[in-house]
Design a protein around this motif. Sequence first.
Motif, mmCIF file in Angstrom:
data_model
loop_
_atom_site.group_PDB
_atom_site.id
_atom_site.type_symbol
_atom_site.label_atom_id
_atom_site.label_comp_id
_atom_site.label_asym_id
_atom_site.label_seq_id
_atom_site.Cartn_x
_atom_site.Cartn_y
_atom_site.Cartn_z
ATOM 1 N N SER A 411 0.825 -1.210 0.000
ATOM 2 C CA SER A 411 0.000 0.000 0.000
ATOM 3 C C SER A 411 0.858 1.259 0.000
ATOM 4 O O SER A 411 0.510 2.263 -0.638
ATOM 5 C CB SER A 411 -0.925 -0.010 1.225
ATOM 6 O OG SER A 411 -0.167 -0.094 2.415
ATOM 7 N N PHE A 412 1.993 1.202 0.702
ATOM 8 C CA PHE A 412 2.895 2.359 0.726
ATOM 9 C C PHE A 412 3.513 2.582 -0.649
ATOM 10 O O PHE A 412 3.635 3.722 -1.116
ATOM 11 C CB PHE A 412 3.990 2.139 1.770
ATOM 12 C CG PHE A 412 5.006 3.236 1.834
ATOM 13 C CD1 PHE A 412 4.723 4.420 2.490
ATOM 14 C CD2 PHE A 412 6.249 3.094 1.237
ATOM 15 C CE1 PHE A 412 5.656 5.441 2.543
ATOM 16 C CE2 PHE A 412 7.189 4.101 1.286
ATOM 17 C CZ PHE A 412 6.892 5.274 1.943
ATOM 18 N N ILE A 413 3.908 1.492 -1.311
ATOM 19 C CA ILE A 413 4.496 1.603 -2.646
ATOM 20 C C ILE A 413 3.479 2.178 -3.632
ATOM 21 O O ILE A 413 3.797 3.064 -4.440
ATOM 22 C CB ILE A 413 5.003 0.224 -3.107
ATOM 23 C CG1 ILE A 413 6.112 -0.271 -2.168
ATOM 24 C CG2 ILE A 413 5.509 0.297 -4.541
ATOM 25 C CD1 ILE A 413 6.586 -1.671 -2.478
ATOM 26 N N LYS A 414 2.236 1.670 -3.568
ATOM 27 C CA LYS A 414 1.195 2.186 -4.462
ATOM 28 C C LYS A 414 0.879 3.645 -4.151
ATOM 29 O O LYS A 414 0.612 4.436 -5.060
ATOM 30 C CB LYS A 414 -0.062 1.336 -4.331
ATOM 31 C CG LYS A 414 0.090 -0.072 -4.874
ATOM 32 C CD LYS A 414 -1.199 -0.861 -4.725
ATOM 33 C CE LYS A 414 -1.040 -2.269 -5.267
ATOM 34 N NZ LYS A 414 -2.289 -3.071 -5.101
ATOM 35 N N GLY A 415 0.901 3.996 -2.865
ATOM 36 C CA GLY A 415 0.643 5.385 -2.489
ATOM 37 C C GLY A 415 1.704 6.329 -3.022
ATOM 38 O O GLY A 415 1.395 7.418 -3.520
ATOM 39 N N CYS A 416 2.981 5.911 -2.938
ATOM 40 C CA CYS A 416 4.065 6.743 -3.471
ATOM 41 C C CYS A 416 3.947 6.891 -4.980
ATOM 42 O O CYS A 416 4.185 7.980 -5.537
ATOM 43 C CB CYS A 416 5.412 6.138 -3.094
ATOM 44 S SG CYS A 416 5.779 6.172 -1.327
ATOM 45 N N ALA A 417 3.585 5.795 -5.658
ATOM 46 C CA ALA A 417 3.414 5.869 -7.117
ATOM 47 C C ALA A 417 2.251 6.786 -7.491
ATOM 48 O O ALA A 417 2.328 7.534 -8.477
ATOM 49 C CB ALA A 417 3.182 4.465 -7.678
ATOM 50 N N ARG A 421 2.395 10.187 -9.682
ATOM 51 C CA ARG A 421 1.554 10.365 -10.856
ATOM 52 C C ARG A 421 0.781 11.678 -10.783
ATOM 53 O O ARG A 421 0.692 12.415 -11.772
ATOM 54 C CB ARG A 421 0.576 9.195 -10.970
ATOM 55 C CG ARG A 421 -0.263 9.219 -12.247
ATOM 56 C CD ARG A 421 -1.343 8.175 -12.257
ATOM 57 N NE ARG A 421 -2.440 8.491 -11.353
ATOM 58 C CZ ARG A 421 -2.711 7.829 -10.237
ATOM 59 N NH1 ARG A 421 -1.955 6.801 -9.889
ATOM 60 N NH2 ARG A 421 -3.725 8.180 -9.471
ATOM 61 N N ARG A 422 0.238 12.005 -9.610
ATOM 62 C CA ARG A 422 -0.493 13.264 -9.461
ATOM 63 C C ARG A 422 0.434 14.466 -9.606
ATOM 64 O O ARG A 422 0.035 15.507 -10.139
ATOM 65 C CB ARG A 422 -1.193 13.297 -8.097
ATOM 66 C CG ARG A 422 -2.256 12.210 -7.919
ATOM 67 C CD ARG A 422 -2.985 12.375 -6.616
ATOM 68 N NE ARG A 422 -3.790 11.208 -6.305
ATOM 69 C CZ ARG A 422 -3.529 10.351 -5.333
ATOM 70 N NH1 ARG A 422 -2.481 10.566 -4.537
ATOM 71 N NH2 ARG A 422 -4.291 9.302 -5.116
ATOM 72 N N ARG A 423 1.677 14.312 -9.151
ATOM 73 C CA ARG A 423 2.632 15.416 -9.282
ATOM 74 C C ARG A 423 2.910 15.720 -10.758
ATOM 75 O O ARG A 423 3.009 16.888 -11.159
ATOM 76 C CB ARG A 423 3.927 15.054 -8.553
ATOM 77 C CG ARG A 423 4.924 16.194 -8.487
ATOM 78 C CD ARG A 423 6.155 15.818 -7.685
ATOM 79 N NE ARG A 423 5.828 15.647 -6.273
ATOM 80 C CZ ARG A 423 6.009 14.514 -5.601
ATOM 81 N NH1 ARG A 423 6.491 13.449 -6.224
ATOM 82 N NH2 ARG A 423 5.686 14.439 -4.321
ATOM 83 N N GLU A 490 -1.853 16.523 -4.249
ATOM 84 C CA GLU A 490 -1.136 15.251 -4.317
ATOM 85 C C GLU A 490 -1.726 14.202 -3.379
ATOM 86 O O GLU A 490 -1.537 13.001 -3.597
ATOM 87 C CB GLU A 490 0.337 15.466 -3.976
ATOM 88 C CG GLU A 490 1.099 16.247 -5.040
ATOM 89 C CD GLU A 490 2.517 16.568 -4.614
ATOM 90 O OE1 GLU A 490 2.894 16.140 -3.493
ATOM 91 O OE2 GLU A 490 3.247 17.222 -5.372
ATOM 92 N N LYS A 491 -2.454 14.654 -2.370
ATOM 93 C CA LYS A 491 -3.072 13.693 -1.442
ATOM 94 C C LYS A 491 -4.237 12.945 -2.088
ATOM 95 O O LYS A 491 -4.600 11.863 -1.619
ATOM 96 C CB LYS A 491 -3.544 14.420 -0.186
ATOM 97 C CG LYS A 491 -2.409 15.027 0.622
ATOM 98 C CD LYS A 491 -2.947 15.776 1.834
ATOM 99 C CE LYS A 491 -1.818 16.416 2.629
ATOM 100 N NZ LYS A 491 -2.333 17.184 3.796
ATOM 101 N N GLY A 492 -4.860 13.525 -3.104
ATOM 102 C CA GLY A 492 -5.898 12.828 -3.835
ATOM 103 C C GLY A 492 -7.305 12.964 -3.304
ATOM 104 O O GLY A 492 -8.203 12.267 -3.784
#
Length: 505
Positions: A411-417, A421-423, A490-492
Motif C-alpha cells: 500500500s505504501f508503494i502504491k501510495g508513493c506511485a 503520478r499526481r505530481r 497530491e493527497k488525492g
Amino acid sequence: SGCGTIPEYDNYVAQIGGISGPKGTYIQVGRTGTGHVLAYKEKKIYEAKNLIEGIAERLNLGTKSEEVKSMIGKITDGEFGQGEWFPILIGACCYAVIRKGGGESVLPMEEIADAVGCDLHQLGSMVKRVVEHLELELQEINLVGLFTKTASNSSRLSGVDREKKERITKQGAFLMNCSLKWSLSTGRRPMPLVVAVLAFVCQVNGIKVKIDDLAKDAVASLTTCKLRYKEISEKLVKVAEEVGLPWWKDVTVKNVVKHSGSLLGLMEAKSMRKRIVGKGSDGLCLKDIVRDCLSKEAMYCYDDGDGQDKLSRYFDVGGGESQLSCVSNTDDSEPAKQLSTTYKEFDDGVRNGTIARRSEENDNSSMLQSRSVFQMVPCEDWWKGKSKMSQRLPLKEVLEKDVGLEALPPSFIKGCAAVERRREKIKAAKLRINNSVQQHSAEAVSESESCLELVEEHSKKKRKIGSEMDWEDLVIQTLVLHNVNDEDIEKGHYKAFLGLHVFNN
C-alpha cells in the motif's frame, strides 16, 4: 340459551374478581398463559444461553462458551436477547474472546460467519462495536496457527503422507512469517493469504491442488487469493535477485515454483545465521562455492557450438551484480554444515566420476537434438525445517530476521506511485494553463509535452493511453485554477477540495 337472551336476575353470577379473586383465562403480562409460571424474561435468557452453547459447540470453543455468555451479559446488562441480530452478536463475542486471549487458538471470521449464517461485513461491524464498547485490546492475529489449522483440516491433503505434510506445514509457516515481514498481511484479511501460501507450497512439493478448491473450502474470495499468490511469487522473484542466484535473470513469476526448492533453502539458511560484517578465516562463502561448482566444465558436454553461450551467464558469478553472501561456520550452525557437506559431496562426485553424463534423443521431434544431463544434489535437500521462522514468533523477532529481502508495504508503494503520478499531472495542468494564457508567446508548448502518457499497470497487455485527458486531469486542472496547494492535490482528496474551494465559491 340463545343470542340476545337476558338471563334471570336470580341466576346471574358476576365474573368479577378482586385482588385475590379468580384470574379468568386472560394472559397476563410476563406470563405464558394459565397454569404456567415460567416468566417471559427467564425463558428468553434460557433460549439465548442455549443458542450461545450451540454456536460455541459448532466452533469448538469448549469452556470458552462461559466467557462468551459473560461478555454478552455485560453488553446487554443481563437481558441477552433474541432475533436476527443476536446470533451475529454471539459470533462477534466468540471472535473477541479468541483474539483477546491470544495463545495458539485461532478462529477466522470466515468460519464464524459460516457457522452463524451472516454476512462477513455484518460480523466485522459487530466485532468493531463489541471491541469499542468493552474497550478490549485484541492480540495480533496468529498467522502461523491459522495456516497450520487450515492445512491440517484440509480434505485436499488427506491422502498426503505424514512426512510431506509436515514439510508443507513448516514451509508454509516460514512463508507466512516472510509475508508478515514483507507486510503482505498488513490491513488485509488473513484467510486469502493463507490459501495462497498453502497452494504455493503444495505446488513446490509436487501436490496437485487447485487454488480454486482451497479458496472454496476456506470460504475466501478466489480473486483475492489469486492476487495474494501473485504477490508472493513476485516477492520470491526479488529474493532470487537479492540473494544473487546465478540464474536469477531466468526466474519469473510463472516459473518461480520450480526454483522455490533452492530459494526456500537459502532463505532458511540466511534466517538461521547471525548477521556478520565480514568473512573471517573460517568463513564459508556461498559465492566461492557457486563459482567453484560452476567452473567444472568437465561436467558439461555440448553437441552444438552455441551451447556454451547459452549458459555463459551462469558462470559469471564474480561480477559486480553478484550478491551471494558468506556464511560463517565457526558457530557450527546447521546451514554452514549443510552447505559445506553439499559442496564436498558434489566435488567428490565430480572427481571420482560418479556423477553421470548421459545424452538422450527426442525421436518425436522434427529436429533431433542431443542434450547432456548432469545430476547434482537435489535442491529439496537444502530445506531442513529447523529455522525459528517455521514456527510462531513475535512480530519484533520476525522483523529482525534476514530472509534475503527487505520490502516495503504494497500500500505504501502504491501510495508513493500515486503521489508521483499526481505530481506529474499537476505539472502538465500548469503547462496547459500557461499555454492558454500566453497564446502570444512564440514558444508554444507542444501537445506531447503538456499531456501525460499513462500506462495501465493492471492490464494484462500494457497499452498507452496517449495524449487523451481523463477525469483526473480535468479535476486537477480545476483545482490548480482555484489556487489549491500542490501538496493538497497530491493527497488525492478531490471530492473534499472541490467542495471546499470550487462549489462553495
